[in-house]
Design an enzyme around this catalytic site. Structure first.
Site, short mmCIF file in Angstrom:
data_model
loop_
_atom_site.label_atom_id
_atom_site.label_comp_id
_atom_site.label_asym_id
_atom_site.label_seq_id
_atom_site.Cartn_x
_atom_site.Cartn_y
_atom_site.Cartn_z
CG HIS A 233 -1.96 1.05 1.25
ND1 HIS A 233 -3.16 0.93 1.94
CD2 HIS A 233 -1.99 2.29 0.69
CE1 HIS A 233 -3.85 2.04 1.81
NE2 HIS A 233 -3.16 2.89 1.06
CD GLU B 50 -7.60 6.52 4.70
OE1 GLU B 50 -8.11 6.50 3.56
OE2 GLU B 50 -6.52 7.11 4.95
CG ASP C 206 -0.04 8.88 0.48
OD1 ASP C 206 0.02 8.88 -0.75
OD2 ASP C 206 -1.04 8.49 1.12
CG HIS D 85 -7.72 3.29 -0.33
ND1 HIS D 85 -7.04 2.71 -1.35
CD2 HIS D 85 -6.84 4.09 0.32
CE1 HIS D 85 -5.78 3.13 -1.31
NE2 HIS D 85 -5.62 3.98 -0.31
CG HIS E 186 -1.44 6.10 -2.58
ND1 HIS E 186 -2.58 5.88 -3.30
CD2 HIS E 186 -1.70 5.66 -1.32
CE1 HIS E 186 -3.49 5.33 -2.51
NE2 HIS E 186 -2.98 5.19 -1.31
N1 HPA Z 1 -6.65 7.26 1.21
C1 HPA Z 1 -7.32 7.58 0.10
N2 HPA Z 1 -6.74 8.07 -0.98
C2 HPA Z 1 -5.43 8.23 -0.96
C3 HPA Z 1 -4.68 7.91 0.15
C4 HPA Z 1 -5.33 7.39 1.30
O1 HPA Z 1 -4.75 7.07 2.35
N3 HPA Z 1 -3.40 8.21 -0.15
C5 HPA Z 1 -3.37 8.65 -1.43
N4 HPA Z 1 -4.60 8.68 -1.92
ZN ZN Z 2 -3.79 4.73 0.51
#
Ligand code: HPA
Ligand code: ZN
Length: 335
Positions: A19, A198, A277, A195, A21
């Site tokens: 995971h 979260e 990230d 996703h 990006h």
């Molecule tokens: N969540 C959703 N979108 C995203 C994330 C995340 O943690 N990081 C980069 N795009």
């Molecule tokens: Zn993410």
């Protein structure tokens, strides 16, 4: 407190990252260098000023800055340089295998050809000693039609990515909004992830599973609010790609001591540790492991479980997966 031996184990053990990006690995220094190279004007005057803006209150407050940072990416070489920098850091953290998310719509919306995006990222993967594959993510704040058009544009490069995912603003954009495009991707034999859970509720995890038919849940930490769901994820060995530092920076949990990764493991869920990230959230893989183990009562056996889970949940051929799992077990047998 973390003892020296456990810290060394966390640093040195072989890892998979599932995971990440790639646009979230753009460090401020590289953002400024690319801005200069491409003549892009930034809203921030310096690296320090940009870094000072990294005080997020929720997912959206982060995404606004993350998309602004990605605006410096224009040429194939920019995508290459960004990806090469991430892979070098991953290698330093003993990441053996990584499955990298990329967001084509962030770039095509600015007039960058999807071929430029995919070619640059893919070429850096080919040039790295780290095993690296790509997962194309659809931006869920945009329409399903836009996602379908993105998939069509990417299909000439089908051999360069192994799956699709769903990211960006979660609340108000449930997985089922993308039922048709995911069905199409399923028919194409692509791996599927999304996703969910979260910031969004457990209901989004259910529809990611039942409507999109995903093979992993990205984040998923809110599953513990639903006992039946928690039991199902454990029973079905449905992996969660958990991102501890991200969850703290985006205020999913107030502090690391409150993170639920130990509860997830105790519930029998295949939880993994990932950086999400890393340039924005204060750390790459080893930083995530160390911060988590410093704050929670986790020990050597948890480290081994988490390292194994990363490879178990990877989209790798069975034989390759077993080789990595054996490598993890051999590493722990020597401690
Ligand atoms: N969540 C959703 N979108 C995203 C994330 C995340 O943690 N990081 C980069 N795009
Ligand atoms: Zn993410």
């Amino acid at each position: 407190m973390l003892n020296d031996q456990l810290r060394r184990v966390l640093q040195q053990m072989p890892k998979a990252e599932l995971h990440i990006h790639i646009e979230g690995s753009l460090e401020p220094e590289l953002i400024f260098a690319l801005a200069e190279r491409n003549g892009v004007k930034l809203a921030y005057g310096s690296v320090e000023e940009l870094r000072a803006a990294y005080a997020f209150t929720d997912l959206q407050s982060f995404l606004d800055i993350y998309y602004a940072g990605a605006s410096v990416l224009l040429q194939e070489q920019d995508f290459y340089d960004m990806t090469a920098a991430y892979l070098k850091r991953a290698e330093e953290d003993n990441v053996r295998h990584t499955e990298i998310f990329f967001d084509p719509q962030t770039h095509t919306a600015r007039g960058v050809d999807i071929k430029v995006v995919i070619d640059g990222i893919y070429r850096a993967c080919q040039d790295s000693p780290v095993s690296a594959t790509l997962i194309l993510c659809f931006l869920r704040h945009l329409s399903e039609e836009d996602a379908i058009a993105t998939l069509e544009a990417a299909l000439p490069y089908r051999d360069k990515f192994i799956g699709v995912g769903l990211d960006s603003s979660e609340v108000g954009n449930p997985p089922e909004k993308f039922a048709n495009v995911f069905a199409r991707c399923h028919a194409l034999g692509l791996h599927l992830v999304a996703h969910a859970g979260e910031e969004g509720p457990p209901a989004y995890i259910y529809t990611a599973l039942d409507t999109l038919k995903v093979e992993r849940i990205d984040h998923g930490v809110r599953c513990l609010e639903d006992k039946a769901l928690t039991e199902r994820l454990a029973r079905e060995k449905m992996a969660l790609t958990v991102c501890p530092l991200s969850n703290i920076k985006l205020c999913v949990f107030d502090k690391m001591e409150q993170h639920n990764i130990l509860e997830l493991l105790d519930a029998g869920i295949v939880a993994t540790v990932n950086s999400d990230d890393p340039a924005y959230f204060g750390g790459y893989m080893n930083d995530n492991f160390i911060a988590t183990f410093e704050a929670l009562p986790l020990g050597l056996s948890h480290a081994q479980t988490l390292a194994r889970n990363g490879f178990s949940a990877a989209f790798l051929p069975a034989e390759k997966k077993q080789q990595y799992l054996d490598e993890v077990d051999a590493f722990f047998a020597k401690i």
